[in-house]
Every structure is written in C-alpha cells, then in structure tokens.
Design an enzyme around this catalytic site. Structure first.
Site, PDB file in Angstrom:
ATOM      1  N   ASP A 283       0.781  -1.178   0.151  1.00 20.22           N
ATOM      2  CA  ASP A 283      -0.447  -0.002  -0.182  1.00 20.22           C
ATOM      3  C   ASP A 283       0.468   1.209  -0.062  1.00 20.22           C
ATOM      4  O   ASP A 283       1.817   1.736   0.800  1.00 20.22           O
ATOM      5  CB  ASP A 283      -1.332  -0.348   1.090  1.00 20.22           C
ATOM      6  CG  ASP A 283      -1.446   1.391   1.404  1.00 20.22           C
ATOM      7  OD1 ASP A 283      -3.002   0.881   0.318  1.00 20.22           O
ATOM      8  OD2 ASP A 283      -1.145   2.183   1.944  1.00 20.22           O
ATOM      9  N   GLU A 325       1.101  -0.327  -5.103  1.00 16.15           N
ATOM     10  CA  GLU A 325       0.379   0.333  -4.812  1.00 16.15           C
ATOM     11  C   GLU A 325       0.594   1.982  -5.385  1.00 16.15           C
ATOM     12  O   GLU A 325       0.133   2.296  -4.825  1.00 16.15           O
ATOM     13  CB  GLU A 325      -0.754   0.302  -4.203  1.00 16.15           C
ATOM     14  CG  GLU A 325      -2.236   0.947  -4.181  1.00 16.15           C
ATOM     15  CD  GLU A 325      -2.534   2.306  -3.913  1.00 16.15           C
ATOM     16  OE1 GLU A 325      -3.410   2.809  -4.143  1.00 16.15           O
ATOM     17  OE2 GLU A 325      -1.637   2.172  -2.887  1.00 16.15           O
TER      18      GLU A 325
HETATM   19  C1  GLC Z   1      -3.671   3.501  -0.426  1.00 14.72           C
HETATM   20  C2  GLC Z   1      -5.684   2.751  -0.717  1.00 14.72           C
HETATM   21  C3  GLC Z   1      -6.246   3.678   0.173  1.00 14.72           C
HETATM   22  C4  GLC Z   1      -5.158   4.272   2.156  1.00 14.72           C
HETATM   23  C5  GLC Z   1      -4.753   5.002   1.364  1.00 14.72           C
HETATM   24  C6  GLC Z   1      -3.527   5.007   2.777  1.00 14.72           C
HETATM   25  O1  GLC Z   1      -4.099   4.378  -1.516  1.00 14.72           O
HETATM   26  O2  GLC Z   1      -6.275   2.301  -1.410  1.00 14.72           O
HETATM   27  O3  GLC Z   1      -7.852   2.886   0.649  1.00 14.72           O
HETATM   28  O4  GLC Z   1      -6.578   5.953   1.886  1.00 14.72           O
HETATM   29  O5  GLC Z   1      -3.618   4.254   0.467  1.00 14.72           O
HETATM   30  O6  GLC Z   1      -3.416   4.093   3.618  1.00 14.72           O
END
Ligand code: GLC
Length: 653
Positions: A283, A325
């Site tokens: 993440d 991500e």
């Molecule tokens: C990523 C997740 C999102 C979250 C962020 C902080 O972008 O997909 O939903 O708010 O990380 O963890």
C-alpha cells in the site's frame, strides 16, 4: 564487507541456524547466498552509516532464515510449482476481485461459503481489503492497522483466515492481501509507546518538538486528504510533539530512516508470505521515504527500499509476487517495475491507474485522443511484469495523467479537467453520471472522483429518469469499460458489486466513522437476495453478470491475451475508437472499443496497414464473421460497442 567475507558470514549464519545447505535446504541456501551481496548493497545504501546498522542487518538475515524455517510444506511445494511456470501472474487465466470481507459476505467464514459464486463468475483471485486489526471509526477502510498479525474481530479470527486460505487453495484460487507499509494506526503498540514517551518507539515515527520542520515540509508536500485531514502533521498532546500524518490524522507515518522499522515491517511482509499470500499489495509505496524540500513522494530511496524487500522475498517466500500500489504520474508509476540494473526487479505488478483514468476520460468526452497521447509511458512496462487492470477500485479516480498529454491531444488542460470533474459529479448539463468530487483542494483546484462503475456510467440517473435508451447506454458503457480494461493487458481486477451493476450506496452518510469520506459511496453492502436477480432474465444484474462472465471466459480462452508485452496501438482512423493489436506467435487479435454513443466507422485499411491483409475477421465477442472490404468501405462498430477480431484467413498483400 567484501564479497568473500560476506559469503563466509552468510554461510556461518546458515550453519548456526541449522540450515542443511547440502540436502534438504539446498535450494533456500542457494537463494540466500546468491542474493546476499545485493541485499547488503541495498541495505548499506540506506543504512550504511546508521549506528544500528550491524544489529539490524543481522536481524534482517535472521528473519529470512526464520521465515523459511516456518514455511509450510504446502507453500514450499507451491513455490517450486510457480518457479516452473515462470512468471505465473502474466497468465490470461487469472481474474481477480477486490472486496471488503464484511460488506461482501459478513465475515471470513461467510466468504469461505461464497467461493462457488466466484467460480460461477470465473474469478479465481481475491484481493481482500485489509483484514487486520484496525480501530472502528478510525480505520480508513482497514488501512490504519493497529496489529499487523491479528485479524480484526469484525471479520473473524486468524483461524478463520487460515481456513479460508486452505479452501481457496483447494479451489486453485490466488490470494492478495495488503501490507500497509507507510503508516500504522495511532493505536498500534509502537504508536502507543511513542505517545507515552518511549524514545525508542518515537524513532519509529517522524516526531518533532515544534513546527519548524513540519512548516518547511508543508511547503512542498501535497495534501492527500485536504478536506478531511488537511496538512501532513498532527499535534499529540500527550507528549507535546508533532507527528507526521500524511494520510489521516490517525495514520502515523513510519520512519524508514530507522533500520529497525524496515526490519520489523519486512518481518510482517514475510509473515504474510507464510500465510499463503500470492500477491502482496504494498500500500502507498510512493510515500515511504521523505526528504526536506521534496514532495516526499516517489523518491529514489523509496525504490531502494522496495528493491530490498523484493530481494528478501525472493529468498524467503519466492512464490509471493509484489504489487506496488503507486497511484502517481504515469512516468513515475512505471519506475515501480524497477529501472536500470533493477529493471523488472522491483515490483512485479502495478496498477495501471493511468489507463483506468484515461478510459473514464474517453467515456466522458467520447474521444480517445488523450488516451492515445498518454500511452508512451504505459508501454514502457518491462517484460516479465504486469499490470492490475481495472475500471474501479475502492479508491477515488484521480485524473493523474499529465497536462502535456491532454494538450498534445488538442485540449486546454485546465478546461478539460474541469469538464471531466463536472461531468462525473453530474453537474455538467445532460451528464448522466452520478459521482461526487473527492478531496477537493481549494488551494490547487485539484479534485478526484468517487462513484460506482454503474453510477458513473449513468445507470443510477437513467433509472431515476426512467429512460430506457439511457438505461441501455449505461449498461453498454459498463460492459465497454470492463472489456477494454480486461483486454488491454494485465490481471483484471473487478471491484465487487460492479459485476451486478450496483449503483452508489449512500448508507455511509449515516455512519460518523465513514460520512467524512465519500469513497464509501462506491463500497456497497452486498444484498444476496438481490444478487439472486442475476438468474432472472432481463434484469440489470443478469445483463451485467452474464456479460462480465462472458468477458472472463473469452479472455481465459485466448492465450494471446496473456501479458507478453504484446500491445501495439493501431493508427487512429477514428477519434472515437480506441484500437490496439495483441500479437503473439504469428497471430493477431484486433481489439476495438467505441467510446461514442452512436456507430463508429473504421476503414478496412486500418487492418491492412499492419503487415497482413485479412480476408475475414472473426469477432470473439459477437461470434460474427466479417468479410474485409475495400479501403473506402468500413467496419462498423455500434455505439459503445467493441470487437475482438482475429483473422481467420489471410491473403497476401
Ligand atoms: C492506499 C489505499 C487507500 C488508503 C491509502 C492510505 O492508497 O488504497 O484506500 O486511504 O492507501 O493507506
């Protein structure tokens, strides 16, 4: 350490820890020793001068050994099988779905009972949104983790998770879980200790005695949630200090300049590997390194850390692939696959966030020129890595492509973006879309978009208007969007509810723990009575479920749709149509998508200029066979229609 000394050190460590380097554990020992130099080099690059460098490096290596020793025989066998297959995640036969366990099926146990549903649809890969402990009301959908190893009681227990994984394994399904690497919840044990004044744990975060450095950083750090959590720092009264909180005020950023943080979080990464995770979603990796005077995103050392993690995973849990991500600018996303010596040696998978947003752009404008103008960075993805391709996920849609891409397509970037935001928020006259703007930043004018696939495609409003042609268009648009993302390359990742045309769910407004975050409008609560409608002819649920199922089955049957880095865009002959060729093994599949509500015409010449002159083209979607005509004649794509054409008999040019 020089190479020989390091190898000797590594060999001793294996011996002391009773690794049988000759027989039983030979493959692991070989991996360990062959990656050791690179691991040390990457580690030293960041922590070489740190006073705790030695102890932390030793702990990191011990964590690799321990993980291997704890790895189950099932996973060890799976590792070998995956290695034999090569890059297994490039396959055309993997389709994913991302879901919230509680909103989809109540609990982990409930989910285990729903595996037939995935089978019915053709989904064999699940992304479970965060299931580890996270405080209710301050959880950011589970992305504020207070315990990385304990399943949150609202989903069930660790045992339930293990049972689900076993059952998924038996059904040949793949699993993706998240590691929330950038931050912890302020309820995490480390944060609690830091708050209580423990200096050791204060060093796990970015703590400041006053606003001097936060003020300087605020000058250059963009705000992520400007409406609900403005700024990037939070004052902690208990210890009279400021702490860095880039996301929400309850998500404390971990301090990766401290090697103890890296080692502890790597241990969590490997723990997930031993749970049986096939793809680990890292993440928000763009944020893990911060430096004064920068945006604190996409910094070179963030990449070094990811490369280091990748090396460690290759040693200890080699069957687990890594997804970065990184929802950032197109030129930056691509770097998460690695660059230079580390090309294809960083993250194996990344979200094709650029393409996702470009499809929404094309849908709102009926024009594919911006999409085409933005392809260059997307096509730089190295062989051996792949995309997650998607139309919607749990997050907002950011129009993250660059202004120059819009301008090169002939538009004014500011006006173009304004139009898109107004269109999806439903403010533009005649817009059928029922989304909402998310994280509007009045200082910069930026905003992202919330809304479910069906609502953004116009179904919610069309039903309200009780307008049959608008309903038909909305359904066609949903299928078009899914088809394009599925055939474009990469692992398709559906978002639960979209396969049944769920429109926005506004119940989040009644929940104070969610009402400040309109992303919840597109995170529905599944209604399994309603889902039965997929079996009733003529319902929206049936139309979209069956179309999605057919798309998956079509993709599964065509090996050419595996990610062989085999996408070539066709010369644009019609601005409304996005068209590309997937080529493999002397075969070509022409994929065409019409983003206009009425028919689009494509000269037959478009097919001939790519080195062959097909006489007949078979459409895998409609089953129709088309006779290829003369250059002044046309192939006709219906409004919001698409075609997957393969030559069934060639004539020489
Ligand atoms: C990523 C997740 C999102 C979250 C962020 C902080 O972008 O997909 O939903 O708010 O990380 O963890």
């Amino acid at each position: 350490m020089n190479t020989n000394a390091l190898q000797e050190f590594g060999a001793n460590l294996l011996q002391t820890n009773k690794i049988d380097t000759k027989k039983k554990d030979a493959a692991f020992a070989q991996r360990f020793l062959s990656h050791l130099d690179t691991i040390e080099e990457l580690f030293n690059y960041i922590y070489g001068d740190h006073p705790n460098r030695n102890a932390c490096f030793d702990n990191l290596l011990l964590s690799l050994i321990k993980t291997y020793q704890d790895r189950s025989s099932t996973l060890l066998k799976k590792d070998v099988a995956k290695e034999k297959k090569g890059n297994w995640f490039l396959s055309n036969q993997i389709t994913g779905m991302s879901l919230y366990v509680d909103r989809f099926a109540g609990s982990l146990k409930g989910l285990a009972e729903k595996l037939n549903y995935f089978d019915e649809l053709g989904v064999n890969f699940l992304h479970l949104m965060p299931v580890f402990e996270s405080p209710e009301g301050e959880s950011d959908g589970g992305y504020a983790v207070s315990n990385f190893r304990k399943v949150d009681a609202r989903f069930g227990s660790n045992e339930d998770l293990n049972e689900l994984i076993k059952k998924m394994n038996a059904n040949n399904m793949y699993l993706m879980l998240d590691i929330v690497l950038n931050h912890t919840s302020h309820h995490h044990e480390w944060a609690q200790k830091a708050k209580a004044g423990d200096k050791y744990y204060q060093d796990f975060f970015y703590f400041y005695d006053n606003r001097d450095i936060p003020n300087q950083l605020d000058q250059t750090m963009p705000e992520i949630f400007p409406e609900s959590s403005p700024g990037s720092f939070t004052y902690i009264e208990a210890c009279n200090k400021w702490v860095m909180t880039v996301f929400h005020h309850y998500q404390w950023d971990l301090n990766y300049t401290n090697p103890a943080v890296l080692v502890a979080m790597l241990d969590n990464v490997l723990h997930y590997g031993n749970l049986g995770v096939d793809i680990l979603r890292i993440d928000a990796p763009a944020f893990i390194w911060k430096e004064l005077g920068t945006t604190c995103q996409n910094l070179p050392k963030a990449h070094t850390l990811l490369r280091l993690i990748k090396q460690c995973v290759m040693v200890a849990t080699p069957g687990m692939a890594l997804l970065g991500e990184a929802i950032v600018a197109p030129d930056e996303i691509i770097k998460y696959f690695g660059t230079d010596n580390y090309l294809a040696r960083e993250c194996d998978v990344a979200y094709n966030a650029t393409q996702m947003a470009l499809q929404w752009d094309a849908l709102a404008t009926g024009d594919t020129r911006v999409m085409l103008s933005a392809q260059h960075p997307i096509l730089q993805k190295p062989y051996g890595c792949t995309w997650i391709s998607y139309t919607r996920c749990h997050d907002d849609i950011g129009l993250g492509y660059d202004d120059y891409m819009i301008e090169r397509a002939g538009f004014n970037a500011y006006q173009h973006r304004t139009y898109l935001k107004n269109y999806f928020a439903g403010w533009h006259e005649g817009s059928p879309s029922a989304g909402a703007l998310f994280s509007v930043n009045p200082k910069t004018g930026d905003a992202r978009i919330s809304g479910s696939l069906a609502s953004l495609c116009g179904l919610e409003k069309a039903v309200e208007w009780n307008h049959t042609p608008a309903i038909e268009d909305a359904l066609k648009k949903i299928i078009l969007m899914q088809a394009h993302s599925m055939f474009m390359g990469g692992i398709p990742m559906l978002f639960y509810g979209d396969e049944l045309a769920y429109t926005n769910d506004y119940s989040y407004l009644q929940d104070p723990g969610k009402s400040y975050d309109n992303r919840w409008m597109h995170r529905p609560i599944m209604n399994w009575d309603r889902n039965e409608k997929r079996k009733t002819s003529g319902t929206f649920e049936e139309t979209i479920f069956n179309a999605t199922k057919k798309l998956i089955a079509t993709r599964n049957a065509l090996e050419i749709l595996s990610d062989f880095k085999n996408v070539t865009w066709m010369t644009p002959h019609n601005i409304h149509v996005a068209s590309f060729i997937r080529a493999y093994d002397n075969k070509k599949l022409y994929c065409l998508f019409n983003y206009k509500s009425t028919a689009s015409f494509i000269t037959w010449y478009a097919f001939k200029e790519h080195g062959e002159r097909p006489a007949q083209l078979k459409d895998y979607w409609t089953g129709l066979v088309h006779q290829v005509g003369n250059d002044n004649e046309y192939f006709v794509l219906p409004g919001y229609g698409f075609a997957l054409l393969e030559s069934i008999s060639d004539t020489n040019i």
